[in-house]
Motif scaffolding. Structure first.
Motif, PDB file in Angstrom:
ATOM      1  N   PRO A 138       0.798  -1.042   0.127  1.00  0.00           N
ATOM      2  CA  PRO A 138      -0.068  -0.020   0.081  1.00  0.00           C
ATOM      3  C   PRO A 138       0.726   1.290   0.060  1.00  0.00           C
ATOM      4  O   PRO A 138       0.340   2.268  -0.375  1.00  0.00           O
ATOM      5  CB  PRO A 138      -0.966  -0.158   1.265  1.00  0.00           C
ATOM      6  N   ALA A 139       2.022   1.288   0.513  1.00  0.00           N
ATOM      7  CA  ALA A 139       2.897   2.222   0.295  1.00  0.00           C
ATOM      8  C   ALA A 139       2.786   3.047  -1.139  1.00  0.00           C
ATOM      9  O   ALA A 139       3.049   4.437  -1.088  1.00  0.00           O
ATOM     10  CB  ALA A 139       4.215   2.140   0.528  1.00  0.00           C
ATOM     11  N   GLN A 140       2.815   2.134  -2.262  1.00  0.00           N
ATOM     12  CA  GLN A 140       2.388   2.787  -3.377  1.00  0.00           C
ATOM     13  C   GLN A 140       1.346   3.802  -3.503  1.00  0.00           C
ATOM     14  O   GLN A 140       1.362   4.752  -4.492  1.00  0.00           O
ATOM     15  CB  GLN A 140       2.368   1.840  -4.546  1.00  0.00           C
ATOM     16  N   ARG A 141       0.403   3.811  -2.784  1.00  0.00           N
ATOM     17  CA  ARG A 141      -0.898   4.323  -2.859  1.00  0.00           C
ATOM     18  C   ARG A 141      -1.157   5.325  -1.594  1.00  0.00           C
ATOM     19  O   ARG A 141      -1.605   6.519  -1.851  1.00  0.00           O
ATOM     20  CB  ARG A 141      -2.074   3.544  -2.928  1.00  0.00           C
ATOM     21  N   TYR A 142      -0.635   5.024  -0.401  1.00  0.00           N
ATOM     22  CA  TYR A 142      -0.915   5.824   0.773  1.00  0.00           C
ATOM     23  C   TYR A 142       0.036   7.081   0.673  1.00  0.00           C
ATOM     24  O   TYR A 142      -0.348   8.159   1.512  1.00  0.00           O
ATOM     25  CB  TYR A 142      -0.821   5.248   1.992  1.00  0.00           C
ATOM     26  N   CYS A 143       1.234   7.074   0.058  1.00  0.00           N
ATOM     27  CA  CYS A 143       2.117   8.286   0.065  1.00  0.00           C
ATOM     28  C   CYS A 143       1.570   9.321  -0.985  1.00  0.00           C
ATOM     29  O   CYS A 143       1.461   8.854  -2.179  1.00  0.00           O
ATOM     30  CB  CYS A 143       3.379   7.738  -0.294  1.00  0.00           C
TER      31      CYS A 143
END
Length: 551
Positions: A491-496
């Protein structure tokens, strides 16, 4: 071992936000020339890293500087109209103001740039004799022989990409020592997190909770501009089980602040907070204001939302935690700057009294008491159940209806109908498995009302020295690919909100996790939401990060 020069002050303050500057001003009001105060700020200038809505309740300024109007404080746009809308995909319903608890009323408040308010506060502090040093990141804590905090390391520059200090331009920085050290780094401060862990300050409080706030500044057409109008929305594009909402504030100069806050306890790991913000702007109620206008700035920062029950112990041997470092935002009001100023004032008064009594390096227990029993505690206690109710029952039923009922009870009967509810899981632990949730199909930004992430980051004026070490640390570099990708679709690809993290796949199908640290806007989301709790945000060199003009 690195050898550093040191300087001694009575009080060392880390962070030139509203809390730290309020503390500095109050200390000088009380002690004048007989007390020495220094404020260290990691941004390139005061205000460069300040991002807030913001509608400011002036009660904090009234208490600190009652003559702020005469002194020229940049509070120029008084709230003239207060609107709350429930959005569906193509329509909206207005919520009448009379059914909202009185504490939600913005009468007497001001639409401001908190960056500019902090710049003005720094001028007031310097006029009183406070030393304010921007571009001075505080990278280490310094303890005395008995374990009390006695200072910080500031101004270290020139570490190599491999984190070594044998580079030609390495500067070790200085140790700044104080009888007390006040940490006012804002939400999820890196040094503050170390202190909370070392002294076990969060043992007796609930888990900390956060939202991700994203904001743009727009120049709009004169016919679309209503100075002083404040609009908040709930509902679309988020579903009923995901907490969050928006703001649109019309300030002076033909500008409008638009922003979106998404609670970081969301379960679906496919959710893309930045794209939720972008598609929200296409709602007819929002688009009609922005059409024909121009976006001029973008930024993002986490917002504390745990409330009263999540406040850790705020004092420890040698110092104290101020403002959003301990989570003083009134969630339903979306306001915390007034409490930040009040906390700075209270901490300064406790520190000054201690120094006058000949003390140093001990706990400022009077500050922790004032925090909980004074105006800050009263402000936060009455709204303490809104966040947990929203998490349990959804934003509409839980946050608005049951939370509103609880706030009305607190207003009328002076007690909360539901007592004190617990938050439950941390935001990281709330993340569900990718296989259990649908992938969300987001529309492509049109480049007119909505924009791709990297283009928007360029409007934050973010910059980091390329040769410095990556300030986003992985406890275990293998976890993103081995665990996060198969379990949560990384999810780091999206939450950042700045596009820092990518999963790259080569021609053979092998995956690597890439950290584009130069994009980082210092929002701290990764330090909070990573489901493996594997990412640690550390401070980069001073002067790096965003350079917000008037956020």
């Amino acid at each position: 071992m690195t050898t550093r020069e040191s300087m001694d002050y009575d009080v060392v303050i880390v962070g030139a936000g509203p809390a730290g500057l309020a503390a500095a001003i109050r200390l000088k009001q009380l002690g004048g020339d007989k007390i020495s105060v220094v404020v260290l700020e990691k941004g390139s200038e005061v205000g460069a890293h300040i991002l807030s809505g913001a509608v400011l309740d002036p009660c904090g300024l009234n208490a600190l500087l009652p003559d702020w109007k005469e002194k020229g404080a940049p509070l120029n746009t008084k709230v003239t109209q207060d609107r709350f809308l429930m959005l569906s995909e193509n329509g909206s319903r207005s919520v009448p103001n009379f059914i909202m608890p009185p504490l939600m009323n913005n009468h007497g408040n001001y639409i401001v740039s908190m960056g500019n308010v902090c710049r003005w506060m720094a001028e007031q502090a310097e006029g009183l004799g406070v030393e304010v040093f921007p571009g001075m990141a505080c990278s280490e804590l310094v303890y005395d022989d008995e374990g009390a905090l006695k200072g910080v390391v500031a101004g270290e520059f020139g570490r190599g990409r491999d984190d070594k200090t044998d580079t030609e331009g390495y500067e070790p920085g200085m140790e700044l020592h104080g009888k007390y050290v006040l940490l006012s780094e804002g939400a999820r401060g890196s040094l503050s997190e170390q202190v909370i862990e070392k002294f076990e300050l969060a043992v007796d409080c609930d888990v900390a909770k956060f939202g991700l706030g994203m904001k743009e500044i727009w120049d709009v057409k004169p016919e679309n501009h209503v100075p002083g109008q404040v609009t908040h929305t709930s509902g679309w594009p988020l579903n009923s089980k995901t907490g969050g909402g928006s703001f649109m504030y019309h300030l002076e100069g033909g500008q409008v602040y638009v922003g979106y806050i998404i609670d970081l306890n969301y379960k679906n790991p496919h959710l893309y907070p930045y794209m939720e913000f972008q598609r929200w702007k296409h709602h007819p109620e929002i688009a009609k204001v922005l059409e024909g206008g121009k976006r001029v700035s973008y930024g993002a920062r986490v917002v504390t939302k745990g409330g009263f029950q999540s406040i850790p112990k705020a004092v420890f041997p040698g110092g104290a935690l101020l403002g959003c470092t301990i989570g003083l935002v009134n969630l339903p009001r979306i306001k915390g700057n007034h409490n930040a100023m009040l906390s700075g004032k209270a901490a300064a008064e406790a520190a000054f009294a201690a120094i006058e009594a000949g003390r140093s390096g001990d706990e400022l227990s009077a500050y922790d008491e004032a925090l909980r029993t004074g105006p800050i505690g009263k402000d936060l206690k009455r709204v303490r159940n809104v966040a947990p109710l929203s998490a349990r029952f959804g934003a509409v039923l839980g946050g608005m209806m049951l939370g509103g009922l609880d706030m009305w009870f607190a207003t009328i009967f002076r007690f909360n109908l539901f007592g004190t509810l617990k938050h439950g899981k941390s935001d990281a632990e709330a993340t569900g498995k990718a296989a259990d949730y649908p992938v969300i199909d987001y529309p492509k930004p049109d480049g007119v009302l909505s924009f791709d992430r990297l283009t928007n980051v360029s409007f934050s004026a973010t910059n980091h020295e390329e040769e410095q070490p990556v300030h986003l640390k992985l406890k275990d570099p293998s976890i993103p690919i081995k665990i996060n990708v198969p379990t949560w679709a990384e999810p780091a690809q999206r939450y950042c909100p700045a596009g820092v993290y990518e999963v790259l796949t080569d021609t053979d199908g092998a995956q690597t996790f890439q950290i584009n640290s130069q994009n980082c806007v210092h929002c701290k989301t990764c330090d909070i939401k990573d489901p493996s709790k594997n990412i640690v945000w550390t401070v980069p060199e001073g002067g790096g990060g965003p350079n917000y003009p008037n956020m």
